[in-house]
Design an enzyme around this catalytic site. Sequence first.
Site, PDB file in Angstrom:
ATOM      1  N   ILE A  89       0.316  -1.546   1.821  1.00 47.66           N
ATOM      2  CA  ILE A  89       0.140  -2.760   2.612  1.00 47.66           C
ATOM      3  C   ILE A  89      -0.348  -3.827   1.641  1.00 47.66           C
ATOM      4  CG2 ILE A  89      -0.305  -1.604   4.815  1.00 47.66           C
ATOM      5  CD1 ILE A  89      -3.277  -2.153   4.419  1.00 47.66           C
ATOM      6  N   ILE A 137      -2.972  -0.231  -1.619  1.00 43.39           N
ATOM      7  CA  ILE A 137      -3.172  -1.596  -1.130  1.00 43.39           C
ATOM      8  C   ILE A 137      -2.792  -2.542  -2.260  1.00 43.39           C
ATOM      9  CG2 ILE A 137      -4.906  -3.286  -0.381  1.00 43.39           C
ATOM     10  CD1 ILE A 137      -6.459  -0.828   0.759  1.00 43.39           C
ATOM     11  N   GLU A 138      -2.124  -3.611  -1.892  1.00 46.80           N
ATOM     12  CA  GLU A 138      -1.806  -4.667  -2.842  1.00 46.80           C
ATOM     13  C   GLU A 138      -2.550  -5.930  -2.429  1.00 46.80           C
ATOM     14  OE1 GLU A 138       1.935  -7.528  -4.253  1.00 46.80           O
ATOM     15  OE2 GLU A 138       2.220  -6.080  -2.638  1.00 46.80           O
ATOM     16  N   ILE A 139      -3.080  -6.628  -3.407  1.00 45.78           N
ATOM     17  CA  ILE A 139      -3.621  -7.963  -3.206  1.00 45.78           C
ATOM     18  C   ILE A 139      -2.755  -8.876  -4.069  1.00 45.78           C
ATOM     19  CG2 ILE A 139      -5.631  -9.470  -3.426  1.00 45.78           C
ATOM     20  CD1 ILE A 139      -6.163  -7.189  -1.511  1.00 45.78           C
TER      21      ILE A 139
END
Length: 194
Positions: A89, A137-139
Amino acid sequence: MKKDEEISRAPPLMALNHVSRLCRNVKESVEFYKNVLGFVLIERPHAFESFDGAWLFNYGIGIHLVQAKEVDKDRLPQTNHLDPMDNHISFQCEDMDAIEQTLKDHNIECIRREVEEGNGRIKIEQLFFNDPDGFMIEICNCENLKLVPAGSLGKIQLPIDRHVPPLELNEDHDQVVNRSGHNGGSNSVKKDLE
């Protein structure tokens, strides 16, 4: 209504409501989503109290955590595997350095990369890391990319505030501050205490 019109008509969806995650330890996952990503623990409806879990919310999206039973734990991903091309996400971010520092402060391994678009005119920064249960998780600062429909012009639905769930504030919290830090405005909710 003609058959062609029925097929081309968009379903009445509004926005992504939540992402659900199976957890090895709900309490550890709650602490991660609160302390690292700034989510807020919210009450779960009584109908969901038959199993151990937690709901968190912020940034217009919910994270629903469910305690894995012993037989389900083999379904969880490995916690040390990071591959940007794998399932994840993604959250948009305004300050990649601040997020990277938060990850370092919590001893969370991450991959940072930069992708260029438009002959180097647009730079997309990305951070990839895992939550305590191995979900990636991607930022990113992907808002730098233009949203260009590929053959679906006029079909993109951009909800305006209607997708935000109603917010019930208690006596201790008389207002919500919008993400820019200012009170009021269209991105804020205020409770009338009078």
